[in-house]
Design a protein around this motif. Sequence first.
Motif, PDB file in Angstrom:
ATOM      1  N   ARG A   1     -11.094 -27.299  24.864  1.00 25.45           N
ATOM      2  CA  ARG A   1     -11.673 -26.586  23.721  1.00 25.45           C
ATOM      3  C   ARG A   1     -12.761 -25.618  24.168  1.00 25.45           C
ATOM      4  O   ARG A   1     -12.862 -24.496  23.650  1.00 25.45           O
ATOM      5  CB  ARG A   1     -12.233 -27.583  22.702  1.00 25.45           C
ATOM      6  CG  ARG A   1     -11.162 -28.339  21.948  1.00 25.45           C
ATOM      7  CD  ARG A   1     -11.745 -29.151  20.791  1.00 25.45           C
ATOM      8  NE  ARG A   1     -10.704 -29.945  20.155  1.00 25.45           N
ATOM      9  CZ  ARG A   1      -9.866 -29.493  19.254  1.00 25.45           C
ATOM     10  NH1 ARG A   1      -9.940 -28.222  18.869  1.00 25.45           N
ATOM     11  NH2 ARG A   1      -8.952 -30.285  18.707  1.00 25.45           N
ATOM     12  N   ASP A   2     -13.540 -26.032  25.136  1.00 26.57           N
ATOM     13  CA  ASP A   2     -14.561 -25.126  25.674  1.00 26.57           C
ATOM     14  C   ASP A   2     -13.916 -23.905  26.321  1.00 26.57           C
ATOM     15  O   ASP A   2     -14.383 -22.769  26.145  1.00 26.57           O
ATOM     16  CB  ASP A   2     -15.428 -25.862  26.701  1.00 26.57           C
ATOM     17  CG  ASP A   2     -16.362 -26.881  26.067  1.00 26.57           C
ATOM     18  OD1 ASP A   2     -16.591 -26.785  24.841  1.00 26.57           O
ATOM     19  OD2 ASP A   2     -16.851 -27.768  26.795  1.00 26.57           O
ATOM     20  N   ALA A   3     -12.845 -24.147  27.067  1.00 23.31           N
ATOM     21  CA  ALA A   3     -12.141 -23.034  27.711  1.00 23.31           C
ATOM     22  C   ALA A   3     -11.540 -22.100  26.663  1.00 23.31           C
ATOM     23  O   ALA A   3     -11.557 -20.868  26.823  1.00 23.31           O
ATOM     24  CB  ALA A   3     -11.043 -23.569  28.638  1.00 23.31           C
TER      25      ALA A   3
ATOM     26  N   SER B   1      -5.821 -26.626  14.199  1.00 22.52           N
ATOM     27  CA  SER B   1      -6.644 -25.512  14.674  1.00 22.52           C
ATOM     28  C   SER B   1      -5.863 -24.215  14.790  1.00 22.52           C
ATOM     29  O   SER B   1      -6.464 -23.135  14.876  1.00 22.52           O
ATOM     30  CB  SER B   1      -7.260 -25.846  16.036  1.00 22.52           C
ATOM     31  OG  SER B   1      -8.205 -26.880  15.926  1.00 22.52           O
TER      32      SER B   1
ATOM     33  N   ASP C   1     -12.171 -36.347  27.025  1.00 20.71           N
ATOM     34  CA  ASP C   1     -12.871 -35.416  27.924  1.00 20.71           C
ATOM     35  C   ASP C   1     -11.987 -34.221  28.255  1.00 20.71           C
ATOM     36  O   ASP C   1     -12.467 -33.079  28.273  1.00 20.71           O
ATOM     37  CB  ASP C   1     -13.276 -36.138  29.213  1.00 20.71           C
ATOM     38  CG  ASP C   1     -14.408 -37.129  28.999  1.00 20.71           C
ATOM     39  OD1 ASP C   1     -15.089 -37.015  27.952  1.00 20.71           O
ATOM     40  OD2 ASP C   1     -14.596 -38.015  29.851  1.00 20.71           O
TER      41      ASP C   1
ATOM     42  N   ASP D   1     -12.711 -21.560  23.642  1.00 24.64           N
ATOM     43  CA  ASP D   1     -13.799 -20.799  23.031  1.00 24.64           C
ATOM     44  C   ASP D   1     -14.115 -19.563  23.878  1.00 24.64           C
ATOM     45  O   ASP D   1     -14.308 -18.463  23.351  1.00 24.64           O
ATOM     46  CB  ASP D   1     -15.056 -21.669  22.896  1.00 24.64           C
ATOM     47  CG  ASP D   1     -14.907 -22.738  21.816  1.00 24.64           C
ATOM     48  OD1 ASP D   1     -14.009 -22.589  20.970  1.00 24.64           O
ATOM     49  OD2 ASP D   1     -15.682 -23.705  21.848  1.00 24.64           O
ATOM     50  N   GLY D   2     -14.152 -19.760  25.204  1.00 26.12           N
ATOM     51  CA  GLY D   2     -14.408 -18.625  26.091  1.00 26.12           C
ATOM     52  C   GLY D   2     -13.294 -17.603  26.039  1.00 26.12           C
ATOM     53  O   GLY D   2     -13.537 -16.383  26.011  1.00 26.12           O
TER      54      GLY D   2
ATOM     55  N   ARG E   1     -11.259 -17.061  23.570  1.00 23.33           N
ATOM     56  CA  ARG E   1     -11.285 -16.396  22.256  1.00 23.33           C
ATOM     57  C   ARG E   1     -12.306 -15.262  22.257  1.00 23.33           C
ATOM     58  O   ARG E   1     -12.053 -14.166  21.738  1.00 23.33           O
ATOM     59  CB  ARG E   1     -11.614 -17.420  21.179  1.00 23.33           C
ATOM     60  CG  ARG E   1     -11.457 -16.908  19.767  1.00 23.33           C
ATOM     61  CD  ARG E   1     -11.686 -18.024  18.748  1.00 23.33           C
ATOM     62  NE  ARG E   1     -10.680 -19.070  18.868  1.00 23.33           N
ATOM     63  CZ  ARG E   1     -10.920 -20.303  19.302  1.00 23.33           C
ATOM     64  NH1 ARG E   1     -12.153 -20.650  19.665  1.00 23.33           N
ATOM     65  NH2 ARG E   1      -9.953 -21.191  19.376  1.00 23.33           N
ATOM     66  N   GLU E   2     -13.463 -15.497  22.863  1.00 24.55           N
ATOM     67  CA  GLU E   2     -14.490 -14.450  22.935  1.00 24.55           C
ATOM     68  C   GLU E   2     -14.011 -13.278  23.783  1.00 24.55           C
ATOM     69  O   GLU E   2     -14.205 -12.113  23.427  1.00 24.55           O
ATOM     70  CB  GLU E   2     -15.781 -15.040  23.519  1.00 24.55           C
ATOM     71  CG  GLU E   2     -16.469 -16.035  22.606  1.00 24.55           C
ATOM     72  CD  GLU E   2     -17.715 -16.628  23.248  1.00 24.55           C
ATOM     73  OE1 GLU E   2     -18.073 -16.186  24.373  1.00 24.55           O
ATOM     74  OE2 GLU E   2     -18.327 -17.519  22.641  1.00 24.55           O
TER      75      GLU E   2
ATOM     76  N   ALA F   1      -5.155 -24.103  28.349  1.00 29.92           N
ATOM     77  CA  ALA F   1      -6.127 -24.741  27.466  1.00 29.92           C
ATOM     78  C   ALA F   1      -5.546 -24.896  26.061  1.00 29.92           C
ATOM     79  O   ALA F   1      -5.724 -25.941  25.407  1.00 29.92           O
ATOM     80  CB  ALA F   1      -7.413 -23.927  27.424  1.00 29.92           C
TER      81      ALA F   1
ATOM     82  N   ALA G   1     -11.871 -31.959  25.277  1.00 26.90           N
ATOM     83  CA  ALA G   1     -13.136 -31.245  25.084  1.00 26.90           C
ATOM     84  C   ALA G   1     -13.257 -30.086  26.066  1.00 26.90           C
ATOM     85  O   ALA G   1     -13.713 -28.986  25.706  1.00 26.90           O
ATOM     86  CB  ALA G   1     -14.311 -32.211  25.243  1.00 26.90           C
ATOM     87  N   ARG G   2     -12.871 -30.320  27.317  1.00 27.77           N
ATOM     88  CA  ARG G   2     -12.919 -29.225  28.304  1.00 27.77           C
ATOM     89  C   ARG G   2     -11.985 -28.088  27.893  1.00 27.77           C
ATOM     90  O   ARG G   2     -12.314 -26.908  28.033  1.00 27.77           O
ATOM     91  CB  ARG G   2     -12.543 -29.750  29.689  1.00 27.77           C
ATOM     92  CG  ARG G   2     -13.580 -30.657  30.321  1.00 27.77           C
ATOM     93  CD  ARG G   2     -13.298 -30.871  31.804  1.00 27.77           C
ATOM     94  NE  ARG G   2     -12.008 -31.525  32.035  1.00 27.77           N
ATOM     95  CZ  ARG G   2     -11.845 -32.851  32.065  1.00 27.77           C
ATOM     96  NH1 ARG G   2     -12.872 -33.655  31.870  1.00 27.77           N
ATOM     97  NH2 ARG G   2     -10.655 -33.369  32.308  1.00 27.77           N
TER      98      ARG G   2
END
Length: 506
Positions: free
Chosen positions: A412-414, A290, A406, A416-417, A419-420, A365, A409-410
């Motif tokens: 990766r969600d963090a 990634s 899990d 994504d936020g 990165r935005e 993260a 996954a958490r």
Amino acid sequence: MADAPVHADAAVPEGLLTAFRAYETALMADDVAALDALFAAGPATLRGDAAGLLVGHEAIAAFRRGRGGAPAREIAAVHVRVLGPDLATVVAELRPVAGGHGLQTQTWRRGPAGWQVLAAHVSGAAPAVDGRVWRVVGTPLVAGAAEGPLRGRGVAVKDLFAIAGQRIGAGVPAHLAEAPVESSTASAVQVLLDAGAEVTGIARTDELAYSIAGANPHYGTPPNARVPGALPGGSSSGPASAVALGQAAIGLATDTAGSVRVPASYQGLWGLRTTRGRIARDGLVPLAPSFDTVGWLTRERAVLAACSRVSGRGAPAAAAPDVFAVDPGLLDGLDADVADVFRARVARLTPEAVDPGDVAEALEAFRVVQAAEAWAEHGAWLTAHPKAVSGAVAERIRAAAGIDADEAARARDALDGARERFAAALEGAVLLLPSTAAPAPRSTAPADEVDRARSATLRLTCIAAILGAPALSAPLLEVGGAPLGLCLVGPRDSDDALVHLAASLG
């Protein structure tokens, strides 16, 4: 030593040869305390060799502690030039047991502590190949096209890329032992060959490229050509040292979390982490897909520009914004001298202040996702080879093995936020920051000190990694006489434009 002839231009001062013999005995016994006592105290004492100059008794003593002894040798002859009743130059002709010849030149002064060395220079037998830097070399190893913008430029290829007829070692002897001979050459290598470059050899990397320090316990740590006795920076340590030493013009490398930018900063080189996905990654041993991307290290900006141009031909090209940005929060976590040098250098660019949010949280993260991906790539092999890696890399691998789905996954969600947030804060701007949190640590620094430097630096380097953005380390800063990179992070696909923009900052 006792039988070596002594040639002097005058009567040798009493006790000088006794002190010289004591030095030689201590050197061969690696008696660090005795050697320290035979070198004059204070900040003016000098010791130089092919790797560079050490200034001050403290720096010289630290070098000895980390060296692990000097190669065995015999003294063929001693030449003394008397400069005064308490001052003399001693030149020793050396015969290394391993072969070849060398010289040792010392200036000795007699004082209250007896005869001590004020300055020394050693030129040992030059190795045909420095195994700390190179795994395989040729003359060249692979020839390039007869014409092209990189014609005749030698390339040090990080030991992660496939080269037809060679194996990939990835910095780990056990990996090399089981690696197949490659039947084809990685695209990132081939495009340089097609542009006229030639592969000088395959250069060392940290174990599985999972480090930014530059140390390798199996092959030795490549030298830092700009700061003798300091870490070279990793994981592209071999290519960086080869370029900084003048043994190659281009270091073909990878950057996951800073592996181009850190050695570039530590050794005063140009280094470009490319936009993730811009350069093909076939024939490359991954660490964390990634974030993995290709990059180059060079001594000259124009050569770096050519590498980026020929390698990215056909890929989208974005302009670099003419607005610069700085995150004041990142600077608050740096040592005062680093922050002050950085602020002074970028002040004339009138950068805007931006706030990308909690970078420390984003870094955590990033670490989790990187570790999870590293385990997915290498976990099965490492389980079958539990002693293949060691030290800090082994600790990271053990931690990676404990990350469950899990938790990943958490993270990766963090990410994504984060990165935005980063993209929104930096829209329309080029982010400026130091490439590393400090100049290169000493190679003898305690493990916890190296780890602190790593953590502080990752807080800076993770931004481009999370964004998948290009990041250029330009050798434009200096702290305490040591190089420090100025990093430019631009929008995706602004790789060429960043290198062009840096020309105006010099």
